[in-house]
Enzyme design. Structure first.
Site, PDB file in Angstrom:
ATOM      1  N   PHE A  12       0.834  -1.216   0.000  1.00 60.43           N
ATOM      2  CA  PHE A  12       0.000   0.000   0.000  1.00 60.43           C
ATOM      3  C   PHE A  12       0.871   1.269   0.000  1.00 60.43           C
ATOM      4  O   PHE A  12       0.887   2.031  -0.988  1.00 60.43           O
ATOM      5  CB  PHE A  12      -0.942  -0.081   1.217  1.00 60.43           C
ATOM      6  N   PHE A  35       4.071 -10.976  -0.210  1.00 57.54           N
ATOM      7  CA  PHE A  35       3.264 -11.614   0.840  1.00 57.54           C
ATOM      8  C   PHE A  35       1.931 -10.869   0.992  1.00 57.54           C
ATOM      9  O   PHE A  35       0.864 -11.479   0.930  1.00 57.54           O
ATOM     10  CB  PHE A  35       4.045 -11.643   2.168  1.00 57.54           C
ATOM     11  N   ASP A  57      12.993 -11.577  -0.895  1.00 59.31           N
ATOM     12  CA  ASP A  57      12.605 -11.512   0.515  1.00 59.31           C
ATOM     13  C   ASP A  57      13.765 -10.899   1.292  1.00 59.31           C
ATOM     14  O   ASP A  57      14.893 -11.384   1.192  1.00 59.31           O
ATOM     15  CB  ASP A  57      12.322 -12.942   1.004  1.00 59.31           C
ATOM     16  N   THR A  91      11.417 -10.670   9.599  1.00 61.51           N
ATOM     17  CA  THR A  91      11.438  -9.549   8.645  1.00 61.51           C
ATOM     18  C   THR A  91      11.943  -8.285   9.322  1.00 61.51           C
ATOM     19  O   THR A  91      12.748  -7.541   8.755  1.00 61.51           O
ATOM     20  CB  THR A  91      10.029  -9.334   8.054  1.00 61.51           C
ATOM     21  N   ALA A 113      10.601   2.269   8.161  1.00 68.85           N
ATOM     22  CA  ALA A 113       9.183   2.507   8.450  1.00 68.85           C
ATOM     23  C   ALA A 113       8.873   1.885   9.797  1.00 68.85           C
ATOM     24  O   ALA A 113       8.544   0.702   9.894  1.00 68.85           O
ATOM     25  CB  ALA A 113       8.316   1.896   7.352  1.00 68.85           C
ATOM     26  N   TYR A 144       4.939  -7.958  15.995  1.00 71.21           N
ATOM     27  CA  TYR A 144       5.034  -6.717  15.213  1.00 71.21           C
ATOM     28  C   TYR A 144       5.654  -5.602  16.066  1.00 71.21           C
ATOM     29  O   TYR A 144       6.646  -4.988  15.679  1.00 71.21           O
ATOM     30  CB  TYR A 144       3.633  -6.324  14.751  1.00 71.21           C
TER      31      TYR A 144
END
Ligand code: NAD
Ligand code: UDP
Length: 311
Positions: A12, A35, A57, A91, A113, A144
């Site tokens: 996005f 993903f 990745d 990640t 980010a 997260y």
């Protein structure tokens, strides 16, 4: 003209960033493992000789010669980051180490980010950058939240130990066209439910708050922050300080879509933050930025997008 790597570039935020950077005349590498990203988000850029798409990745090393890196690769919605929480941590930790290694080798500037989630369920309101947060390390959101907190730590350690030129952007809830239909976020869920005249699912009693920033405002801020002439590294809050309760927000969506939907209440997921609103005085002062897109205008654009996707 710069050579710029955007990881998560088919997502996005990443797709809007790639579009703007190409428009501004830069050479852009969009890297994504698809993903949660989608080729449709960047299809209009494929074929432009300033744009290169790479399936990769970031958990694996990546080599390229670049001047700047925007590291956006990471699933962002609770549904997606909780789907494979171990991968989410990899990640944000192994992926960020790889991107910092690349920045170090190329002497590239790197922007991470980060997120308002580093404040967890905040005890101070609105959130200022100096606040250390209130995060549950063992909950369902931790993969997260703690992943992103560790990513910030890595950024600071590469800065102090290796002089890597870093920027840490703490992004607050952002919305707009190209949000994934299935990401379970409040903006996409409510708009899709309203357009289908299905009940809007408010979690808890809807008194929890969020502040929503339109995508074009965020893109402007990210680019300004990356290129700020004061070499300010952050962390810097980026978001829109206009705060709404989720129940209020559901009513706004029903009104703007002229929907017949009713509102139903569902169980609140655990560790769902009660209040969230960025203090953006630092962004105003240091990068001379404040959001300018009104919620109603941004939501209308987003509703148009979802209408076109659903039809
Ligand atoms: P998104 O899910 O649309 O985009 C993330 C992109 O990263 C996707 O294209 C996905 O395929 C890709 N990706 C995920 N893991 C990867 C990996 N290991 N290697 C390569 N690519 C990978 O989400 P978004 O909303 O565009 O978010 C982009 C970034 O901004 C994320 O890092 C997110 O944490 C951060 N952020 C977003 C928001 C928001 O409100 N949208 C708020 C705070 C922070
Ligand atoms: N939410 C909701 N109904 C939905 C989806 C989300 O009430 O169908 C709530 C969610 O519990 C949270 C807020 O909306 O309080 C924002 O959720 P989102 O997943 O968009 O982002 P985040 O919680 O990461 O800010």
């Amino acid at each position: 003209m710069k050579r710029i790597l955007v990881t998560g570039g088919a997502g996005f935020i990443g797709s809007h960033l790639c579009e703007k950077l190409v428009q501004d005349g830069n050479d852009v590498i969009c890297l994504d493992n698809f993903f949660t990203g989608n080729k449709d988000n960047i299809r209009h850029l494929i074929g432009d000789n300033k744009f290169e798409l790479v399936r990769h990745d970031i958990i694996k090393e990546y080599y390229a010669e670049v001047d700047q890196i925007y590291n956006l690769a990471c699933p962002a919605s609770p549904v997606h980051y909780q789907y494979n929480p171990i991968k989410t941590v990899k990640t944000s930790v192994m992926g960020v180490i790889n991107m910092l290694g690349l920045a170090k080798r190329c002497k590239a500037k790197i922007l991470q980010a980060s997120t308002s989630e580093v404040y967890g369920d905040p005890k101070i309101h609105p959130q200022i950058e100096a606040y250390w947060g209130n995060v549950n390390p063992i909950g369902i959101r931790s993969c997260y939240d703690e992943g992103k907190r560790c990513a910030e730590t890595l950024m600071m350690d590469y800065y102090r130990q290796n002089n890597v030129d870093i920027r840490i952007a703490r992004i607050f809830n952002t919305y707009g066209p190209r949000m994934a239909v299935n990401d379970g976020r409040v903006v996409s869920n409510f708009i899709i439910q309203a357009l289908k005249n299905e009940p809007l699912t408010v979690y808890g009693d809807g008194s929890q708050t969020r502040s929503f920033c339109y995508i074009s405002d965020l893109i402007e801020a990210l680019i300004k922050f990356m290129n700020n002439d004061k070499n300010f590294i952050g962390p810097l809050n980026l978001g829109n300080p206009e705060e709404h309760s989720i129940l209020q927000f559901a009513k706004i969506i029903i009104k703007l879509t002229n929907s017949n939907s009713e509102i139903i209440f569902k169980e609140l997921p655990s560790d769902d933050p009660v209040q969230r609103e960025p203090d953006i005085s630092a962004a105003k002062k240091i990068i001379d930025w404040a959001p300018s897109v009104e919620l109603e205008y941004g939501l209308k654009k987003t509703i148009e997008y979802f209408k076109s996707i659903l039809s």
